[in-house]
Design a protein around this motif. Structure first.
Motif, short mmCIF file in Angstrom:
data_model
loop_
_atom_site.label_atom_id
_atom_site.label_comp_id
_atom_site.label_asym_id
_atom_site.label_seq_id
_atom_site.Cartn_x
_atom_site.Cartn_y
_atom_site.Cartn_z
N UNK A 148 0.82 -1.15 0.16
CA UNK A 148 0.31 0.11 -0.13
C UNK A 148 0.91 1.34 -0.03
N UNK A 149 1.78 1.22 0.59
CA UNK A 149 3.01 2.28 0.44
C UNK A 149 3.18 2.83 -0.71
N UNK A 150 3.46 1.92 -1.88
CA UNK A 150 3.95 2.40 -3.09
C UNK A 150 2.52 2.92 -3.90
N UNK A 151 1.36 2.81 -3.56
CA UNK A 151 0.34 3.60 -4.07
C UNK A 151 0.44 4.98 -4.39
N UNK A 152 1.00 5.57 -3.50
CA UNK A 152 1.13 7.09 -3.67
C UNK A 152 2.11 7.47 -4.87
N UNK A 153 2.90 6.56 -5.26
CA UNK A 153 3.84 7.06 -6.07
C UNK A 153 3.36 6.60 -7.58
N UNK A 154 1.97 5.85 -7.64
CA UNK A 154 1.38 5.47 -8.86
C UNK A 154 0.91 6.45 -9.63
N UNK A 155 0.82 6.64 -10.97
CA UNK A 155 -0.22 7.70 -11.65
C UNK A 155 -1.51 7.52 -11.39
N UNK A 156 -2.18 8.52 -11.08
CA UNK A 156 -3.69 8.17 -10.59
C UNK A 156 -4.57 7.84 -11.77
N UNK A 157 -4.00 7.90 -12.93
CA UNK A 157 -4.84 7.52 -14.25
C UNK A 157 -4.55 5.92 -14.10
N UNK A 158 -3.60 5.54 -13.87
CA UNK A 158 -3.02 4.08 -13.93
C UNK A 158 -4.01 3.35 -12.90
N UNK A 159 -3.79 3.98 -11.78
CA UNK A 159 -5.09 3.56 -10.58
C UNK A 159 -6.14 3.28 -10.97
N UNK A 160 -6.69 4.30 -11.47
CA UNK A 160 -8.09 4.24 -12.13
C UNK A 160 -8.46 3.07 -12.84
N UNK A 161 -7.52 2.90 -13.88
CA UNK A 161 -7.53 1.82 -14.78
C UNK A 161 -7.71 0.29 -14.14
N UNK A 162 -6.87 0.38 -13.36
CA UNK A 162 -6.64 -0.69 -12.29
C UNK A 162 -7.87 -1.05 -11.40
N UNK A 163 -8.49 0.13 -10.96
CA UNK A 163 -9.64 0.02 -10.17
C UNK A 163 -11.00 -0.37 -10.92
N UNK A 164 -10.93 0.16 -12.31
CA UNK A 164 -12.18 -0.37 -13.31
C UNK A 164 -12.00 -1.87 -13.57
N UNK A 165 -10.79 -2.37 -13.53
CA UNK A 165 -10.81 -3.90 -13.96
C UNK A 165 -11.34 -4.66 -12.79
N UNK A 166 -10.61 -4.28 -11.39
CA UNK A 166 -11.25 -4.72 -9.98
C UNK A 166 -12.46 -4.73 -9.89
N UNK A 167 -13.36 -3.60 -10.21
CA UNK A 167 -14.61 -3.18 -9.91
C UNK A 167 -15.30 -4.17 -10.95
N UNK A 168 -15.08 -4.39 -11.94
CA UNK A 168 -15.74 -5.12 -13.24
C UNK A 168 -15.70 -6.73 -12.51
N UNK A 169 -14.70 -7.01 -12.03
CA UNK A 169 -14.73 -8.32 -11.51
C UNK A 169 -15.46 -8.51 -10.25
N UNK A 170 -15.69 -7.62 -9.37
CA UNK A 170 -16.59 -7.64 -8.27
C UNK A 170 -17.92 -7.78 -8.80
N UNK A 171 -18.36 -7.16 -9.82
CA UNK A 171 -19.63 -7.15 -10.41
C UNK A 171 -20.11 -8.57 -10.93
N UNK A 172 -19.26 -9.20 -11.59
CA UNK A 172 -19.53 -10.51 -11.95
C UNK A 172 -19.47 -11.39 -10.84
N UNK A 173 -19.03 -11.30 -9.87
CA UNK A 173 -19.16 -12.06 -8.58
C UNK A 173 -20.33 -11.98 -7.89
N UNK A 174 -21.39 -10.98 -8.28
CA UNK A 174 -22.70 -10.72 -7.79
C UNK A 174 -22.87 -9.62 -6.90
N UNK A 175 -21.51 -9.02 -6.67
CA UNK A 175 -21.69 -7.75 -5.69
C UNK A 175 -22.18 -6.68 -6.53
N UNK A 176 -23.40 -6.22 -6.39
CA UNK A 176 -23.84 -5.26 -7.07
C UNK A 176 -23.88 -3.74 -6.43
#
Length: 406
Positions: free
Chosen positions: A74-102
């Motif tokens: 988690x300490x490395x997150x603050x050095x990541x590009x915010x746009x890169x983190x947003x794309x990663x978050x989009x992927x993770x959120x899509x996977x959550x939806x596919x597991x039934x978490x609406x």
């Protein structure tokens, strides 16, 4: 065709409150459930699905996720590009939806940008409740700095999970700032944790004056506070300060259970994260010293859950997984079912979670006035929780739209 008008016929609908099934049709208009009954007529241009007697549940709610935590470091997150983190978050959120978490509640990291992107259909994922950045004292669980690091950048565009605020005036200002940005709740670090580099798990964090100030500001905005807390001492002082939710709570005791009941507060255990951190944490970026903390809370988590179940505490579903370990999100169902009756585990991810989110009647139920979030399953999860634990879901409906169909 209007995509969020839907009629589901011949469904075996679970009433999560009563714990029983009813044969019924479900009508959804403009994304909201309008009728549940027999032989319903469809709105013009509505899609129809014949469930053929399959089992229908409300969409699931995970009340402790970190959609921006694409790594366990988690300490490395603050050095990541915010746009890169947003794309990663989009992927993770899509996977959550596919597991039934609406619907999910983010417990620090997500912001109004991800919330708005999901609401506008720019990101495929669960409905998102967010707190922005968690409030942490210097050297607390939200302080990701190593001992030799002096500066901490809590700018809103940095992708870290926490912000540092020390003293009553500072925590008031930080709380007001997160509320200004639209936070649905405020997260405070009230004890040490596994993933933070410089604190002990058994430490208490923030003074009572600081905790009271945070609660006062949140309540003034008709919001609530939830606290990361492991030990009974940390949990009890949080509950006495008016904090409504406790995340983790592994080391609670009998006095803690009484305080939960006294304050009608909510416990969000996250047992799957300790199992996954022990098994895979180092592979996904968790440092050795942090990994060694896991054993302290792993076994205690189940004992704490057993005590809370016996004491009648409000228990809510949470996973708290990081990085590639987020694929285990649904395994929490199986772990909980070793302690709780299956229907209570399902309630924790539906109606009880909705109550914590202050969305009773809107989420977690199949009833008129609720969002049209549904799962269609081939088998009965009340009889076999592995249906949910292994994400064996045929159809996912979110706000009246079919978002997954197998």
């Amino acid at each position: 065709m209007v995509a969020n008008n839907l009629l589901i016929r011949n469904a075996n609908v679970l009433d999560v409150v009563e714990g029983s099934y009813t044969q019924a049709d479900i009508r959804i208009d403009d994304g909201m459930i309008t009728e549940v009954g027999s032989s319903l007529g469809a709105a013009e241009s509505a899609r129809e699905i014949d469930a053929g007697g399959k089992f229908v549940l409300p969409g699931l709610i995970d009340a402790h996720v970190h959609v921006t935590a694409a790594t366990a470091d988690l300490g490395s997150l603050s050095s990541w590009s915010p746009s890169y983190v947003a794309f990663q978050a989009g992927r993770l959120m899509g996977d959550m939806l596919d597991r039934g978490f609406t619907t999910v509640r983010d417990a620090s990291g997500a912001d109004f940008g991800l919330h708005d992107a999901q609401a506008e259909g720019l990101v495929r994922g669960p409905r998102l409740f967010f707190c922005g950045k968690a409030l942490s004292q210097t050297g607390g669980h939200g302080d990701s700095r190593a001992r030799g690091t002096a500066l901490f950048d809590s700018h809103q565009c940095c992708a870290g999970l926490g912000r540092i605020a020390d003293g009553v005036d500072a925590v008031r200002a930080a709380t007001r700032d997160e509320l200004r940005k639209g936070a649905h709740h405020i997260k405070v670090m009230a004890s040490g944790g596994v993933a933070s580099p410089t604190d002990r798990i058994d430490s208490t964090q923030y003074s009572l004056d600081e905790l009271h100030a945070i609660v006062e500001e949140a309540e003034a905005a008709n919001r609530y506070v939830t606290a990361h807390a492991y030990t009974a001492k940390a949990i009890n002082r949080s509950l006495e300060a008016g904090i409504r939710g406790i995340e983790h709570g592994n080391l609670l005791d009998d006095e803690t259970v009484s305080l939960f009941r006294k304050h009608d507060a909510f416990l969000v255990p996250t047992l799957v994260t300790y199992w996954s951190l022990q098994e895979e944490g180092r592979e996904f970026g968790l440092g050795q010293s942090n990994w060694e903390k896991v054993a302290t809370v792993l076994d205690a988590g189940r004992r704490g859950l057993e005590l809370a179940v016996r004491g009648g505490v409000n228990i809510v579903y949470g996973s708290d997984l990081l990085g590639g370990m987020q694929r285990h999100q649904a395994r929490e169902f199986q772990i909980r079912a070793e302690v709780q009756p299956t229907i209570d585990v399902i309630r924790s991810a539906t109606v009880t979670a909705a109550k914590l989110l202050q969305r009773e009647g809107e989420l977690g139920v199949v009833a008129p006035g609720a969002h049209g979030d549904l799962l269609i399953l081939d088998a009965d999860p009340v009889d076999d929780i592995s249906i949910l634990a292994e994400s064996r879901i045929g159809t996912v409906v979110q706000a009246g739209r079919v978002v997954l169909e197998k």
